[in-house]
Write a protein that holds these residues in place. Structure first.
Motif, PDB file in Angstrom:
ATOM      1  N   GLN A   1      -2.394   6.991 -13.270  1.00 52.33           N
ATOM      2  CA  GLN A   1      -1.864   6.526 -12.980  1.00 52.33           C
ATOM      3  C   GLN A   1      -0.678   6.456 -12.279  1.00 52.33           C
ATOM      4  OE1 GLN A   1      -1.412  11.203 -12.788  1.00 52.33           O
ATOM      5  NE2 GLN A   1      -1.464  11.773 -14.496  1.00 52.33           N
TER       6      GLN A   1
ATOM      7  N   GLU B   1       0.372   4.690  -1.879  1.00 54.92           N
ATOM      8  CA  GLU B   1       0.201   6.349  -0.518  1.00 54.92           C
ATOM      9  C   GLU B   1       1.464   7.335  -1.491  1.00 54.92           C
ATOM     10  OE1 GLU B   1       0.496   5.380   2.905  1.00 54.92           O
ATOM     11  OE2 GLU B   1      -1.891   4.867   2.915  1.00 54.92           O
ATOM     12  N   ALA B   2       2.585   6.521  -2.095  1.00 53.61           N
ATOM     13  CA  ALA B   2       3.973   7.227  -2.447  1.00 53.61           C
ATOM     14  C   ALA B   2       3.126   7.366  -4.241  1.00 53.61           C
ATOM     15  CB  ALA B   2       5.437   7.020  -2.917  1.00 53.61           C
ATOM     16  N   GLY B   3       2.708   7.515  -4.496  1.00 56.60           N
ATOM     17  CA  GLY B   3       2.234   7.660  -5.896  1.00 56.60           C
ATOM     18  C   GLY B   3       1.079   8.819  -5.649  1.00 56.60           C
ATOM     19  N   LEU B   4      -0.091   8.778  -4.960  1.00 57.40           N
ATOM     20  CA  LEU B   4      -1.077   9.235  -5.234  1.00 57.40           C
ATOM     21  C   LEU B   4      -0.387  10.763  -4.162  1.00 57.40           C
ATOM     22  CD1 LEU B   4      -3.565   7.213  -3.424  1.00 57.40           C
ATOM     23  CD2 LEU B   4      -3.364   7.739  -5.718  1.00 57.40           C
ATOM     24  N   SER B   5       0.793  10.854  -2.801  1.00 59.05           N
ATOM     25  CA  SER B   5       0.826  11.661  -2.447  1.00 59.05           C
ATOM     26  C   SER B   5       1.491  12.393  -3.689  1.00 59.05           C
ATOM     27  CB  SER B   5       1.836  11.308  -1.684  1.00 59.05           C
ATOM     28  OG  SER B   5       1.483  10.867  -0.506  1.00 59.05           O
ATOM     29  N   LEU B   6       2.073  12.472  -4.546  1.00 56.95           N
ATOM     30  CA  LEU B   6       3.029  12.696  -5.640  1.00 56.95           C
ATOM     31  C   LEU B   6       1.829  12.786  -6.744  1.00 56.95           C
ATOM     32  CD1 LEU B   6       5.533  10.617  -5.655  1.00 56.95           C
ATOM     33  CD2 LEU B   6       6.366  13.171  -5.210  1.00 56.95           C
ATOM     34  N   ALA B   7       0.889  13.393  -5.880  1.00 56.46           N
ATOM     35  CA  ALA B   7      -0.543  14.034  -7.174  1.00 56.46           C
ATOM     36  C   ALA B   7      -0.659  13.675  -8.318  1.00 56.46           C
ATOM     37  CB  ALA B   7      -0.349  15.367  -7.465  1.00 56.46           C
ATOM     38  N   MET B   8      -0.487  12.031  -8.134  1.00 50.48           N
ATOM     39  CA  MET B   8      -0.809  11.174  -9.597  1.00 50.48           C
ATOM     40  C   MET B   8      -2.816  10.641  -9.346  1.00 50.48           C
ATOM     41  SD  MET B   8       2.312   8.619 -10.140  1.00 50.48           S
ATOM     42  CE  MET B   8       4.371   8.479  -9.439  1.00 50.48           C
ATOM     43  N   THR B   9      -3.005  10.450 -10.289  1.00 54.26           N
ATOM     44  CA  THR B   9      -4.267   9.867 -10.097  1.00 54.26           C
ATOM     45  C   THR B   9      -3.911   8.569 -10.449  1.00 54.26           C
ATOM     46  OG1 THR B   9      -4.281   9.539 -12.903  1.00 54.26           O
ATOM     47  CG2 THR B   9      -5.112  11.592 -12.447  1.00 54.26           C
TER      48      THR B   9
ATOM     49  N   ARG C   1       0.329  -1.006  -0.094  1.00 55.22           N
ATOM     50  CA  ARG C   1       0.230   0.080  -0.071  1.00 55.22           C
ATOM     51  C   ARG C   1       0.780   1.437  -0.171  1.00 55.22           C
ATOM     52  NH1 ARG C   1      -3.743   2.702   4.328  1.00 55.22           N
ATOM     53  NH2 ARG C   1      -2.332   1.888   5.835  1.00 55.22           N
ATOM     54  N   SER C   2       2.237   1.011   0.855  1.00 58.87           N
ATOM     55  CA  SER C   2       2.730   2.287   0.570  1.00 58.87           C
ATOM     56  C   SER C   2       3.342   3.114  -0.812  1.00 58.87           C
ATOM     57  CB  SER C   2       3.918   1.749   2.253  1.00 58.87           C
ATOM     58  OG  SER C   2       4.694   1.036   0.779  1.00 58.87           O
ATOM     59  N   GLN C   3       3.627   1.827  -1.940  1.00 60.41           N
ATOM     60  CA  GLN C   3       4.149   2.064  -2.585  1.00 60.41           C
ATOM     61  C   GLN C   3       2.913   3.447  -3.795  1.00 60.41           C
ATOM     62  OE1 GLN C   3       6.580   1.548  -5.244  1.00 60.41           O
ATOM     63  NE2 GLN C   3       7.338   1.500  -3.568  1.00 60.41           N
TER      64      GLN C   3
ATOM     65  N   HIS D   1       2.142   3.448 -13.632  1.00 65.35           N
ATOM     66  CA  HIS D   1       3.029   3.917 -13.214  1.00 65.35           C
ATOM     67  C   HIS D   1       3.597   2.692 -12.625  1.00 65.35           C
ATOM     68  CE1 HIS D   1       3.514   6.602 -17.084  1.00 65.35           C
ATOM     69  NE2 HIS D   1       2.106   6.893 -16.731  1.00 65.35           N
ATOM     70  N   VAL D   2       3.255   3.012 -11.155  1.00 65.17           N
ATOM     71  CA  VAL D   2       4.085   2.654 -10.184  1.00 65.17           C
ATOM     72  C   VAL D   2       3.597   1.081 -10.063  1.00 65.17           C
ATOM     73  CG1 VAL D   2       3.787   2.521  -7.879  1.00 65.17           C
ATOM     74  CG2 VAL D   2       2.670   4.432  -9.070  1.00 65.17           C
TER      75      VAL D   2
END
Ligand SMILES: Nc1ncnc2c1ncn2[C@@H]1O[C@H](COP(=O)(O)OP(=O)(O)O)[C@@H](O)[C@H]1O
Ligand SMILES: [Mg+2]
Lengths: 233, 244
Positions: free
Chosen positions: A133, A122-130, A118-120, A137-138
């Motif tokens: 995305q 959250e990292a993507g979402l926290s970088l403003a990805m949809t 899940r942390s992966q 990408h992640v």
């Protein structure tokens, strides 16, 4: 009386055998590529598009995984014409193989997606990805990397199951074997040769997929090590 | 207008109330350290600020964005608010450079050349210019965490959140990460950081906030707070060497 093997009549049909091998390979490659793409789209749809789409994907997967491939093939070859869609044998075979493989691959890839921590996300979402995305990408590549061995086995199984397409007179390797058998009356020899060819094809495909996996996912093992470290922390 | 404004935020997981009315204001350019025992709600507070957790009542405004769960507004907010986690969470299949450039490219449509320059710039800021083409698993924990900070910085945030970013590191590697954060603080970045590094809180944070049982128990200018803790809970916490 000792058994007399006679392989000459079989080898006399080698052109036919080569054509059969090529068709088997063509159908298998086609189904692998198309089935993999379809499976990725189905997993993406299930992950991103809400409950009803997810249930539809589940229904499709269960339908394809809990009915015999032969029946699926017959449905497409004999059933579709009743709806006015007439597919030549080879096309029907490719479609049946693609759909069947996509269901198994969907299940495998979904397990890979679920295994991404899940942390992966959250990292993507926290970088403003949809969420799309993040998936694209992640999540996707590490998920595929993890399940590549399982996918590879499934691809090899599909190569072998393509022999069932001989039931609708597709002249792939098994279909060719049946013809040669009729021409030569040498059943045992025919199937010894065919068995060996399938064995070589399957083993070659397995090795090729292993190599491909290592080329596409050079960090296939590191993905797991990295998460183990983060978990321990 | 403060950079971060938290007003009476309540947050529960099921029946468990984790934040029991938290209010906090952080001015632009300020550094706030969040300290407190494990389970006191520090991470939850931080995750509410960038919308990773939804909360039941209260109001949070950060970098001019009101926090709610609307995906579009959340994305706008997250472009201005970076977060760095304890477990780095670098993307293992991408190189350091790709990790950093990914989000600017796809969420802000920054052109490739510009993204490249940006990535080189933030990597230089964290002292890892030579690691552009390395993969995360070839880096030490401290280096990975610095890349994670660089990746956040590449979004050019107005506010940065840090959740125990040195807690997973071997002691000899925490220094390099703290140094990067100190430099950021000196550069005027607005920061909220959860930390167990009491010296760092005392020396770098303008304000230290002690959380206890889901509430802000005590807060004040860092030096004063550590020199003369008022509540018995903070006194115990400071004396115990700030475990947990
Ligand atoms: N996803 C969750 N579901 C349920 N309880 C949670 C969840 N995350 C945190 N908690 C609980 O909330 C409380 C506060 O946790 P947290 O904010 O992580 O504290 P801290 O960061 O100060 O250690 C703890 O009791 C923790 O068990
Ligand atoms: Mg925490």
């Amino acid at each position: 009386m000792p058994i007399q093997f006679q392989f000459e009549p079989i080898f006399a049909e080698s052109d036919r055998i080569v054509d059969g091998v090529l068709l088997t390979l063509g159908l298998s490659f086609g189904a692998i590529v198309l089935g993999l793409v379809l499976a990725i789209l189905l997993v993406a749809a299930k992950s991103l598009l809400g409950r009803w789409v997810g249930l539809l994907v589940d229904a499709y997967v269960e339908l394809m995984r809990n009915t015999p491939f032969l029946v699926q093939l017959f449905m497409l070859f004999f059933g579709l014409p009743l709806l006015g869609i007439r597919l030549p044998g080879t096309e029907a075979a490719l479609l049946a193989m693609t759909l069947n493989l996509s269901a198994y691959a969907t299940e495998i890839i979904r397990a890979g997606v679920d295994s991404i921590h899940r942390s992966q996300l959250e990292a993507g979402l926290s970088l403003a990805m949809t969420r799309r995305q993040v998936f694209q990408h992640v999540v996707l590549m590490p998920a595929l990397a993890r399940v590549w061995p399982a996918l590879s086995s499934q691809f090899v199984l599909m190569l072998l199951a393509s022999s069932i397409c001989s039931f609708i007179a597709v002249p792939e390797l098994s279909g060719t074997a049946a013809i040669i058998e009729q021409n030569t009356f040498r059943s045992f020899e025919t199937y010894i040769v065919v068995t060996l060819i399938y064995l070589v094809l399957a083993l070659t495909l397995k090795v090729a997929l292993d190599r491909l996996g290592r080329a596409i996912f050079p960090r296939i093992s590191s993905v797991d090590r990295l998460d183990a470290k983060a978990e321990a922390a | 207008m403060p950079a971060v404004l938290i007003e009476d935020v309540h947050k529960s997981y099921g029946k468990l109330e984790v934040l029991k009315g938290v209010s906090l204001s952080v001015e632009t350019g300020q550094v706030v350290a969040l300290i407190g025992r494990s389970g006191s709600g520090k991470s939850t507070m931080l995750r509410c600020i960038n919308g990773l957790e939804a909360f039941q009542s209260g109001r949070i405004e950060v970098a001019g964005h009101v926090v709610d769960q609307d995906p579009k507004r959340l994305r706008a907010l997250r472009k201005d608010v970076g977060i760095v986690f304890q477990s780095y969470n670098l993307f293992p299949h991408l190189t350091v450079g790709q990790n950093i450039m990914l989000s600017p490219r796809i969420t802000k449509n920054v052109p490739q050349a510009e993204a490249l320059a940006l990535a080189k710039d933030v990597l230089a800021q964290v002292g890892l210019s030579d690691k552009f083409d390395s993969y995360p698993d070839n880096l030490s924990g401290g280096q990975q965490q610095r890349v994670a900070i660089a990746r956040s910085l590449a979004m050019q945030p107005k506010v940065m959140l840090f959740d125990e970013v040195t807690s997973a590191l071997d002691p000899e590697l925490t220094g390099e990460v703290l140094l990067v954060m100190e430099k950021l603080a000196k550069g005027g970045m607005t920061m909220i950081l959860v930390t167990h590094e009491m010296n760092f809180a005392r020396n770098v944070a303008n304000t230290t906030v002690f959380m206890h049982q889901g509430k802000i128990w005590e807060q004040g200018p860092s030096r004063e707070l550590f020199a003369a803790p008022q509540t018995p809970e903070l006194q115990g916490f400071v004396k115990a060497g700030a475990q947990g």
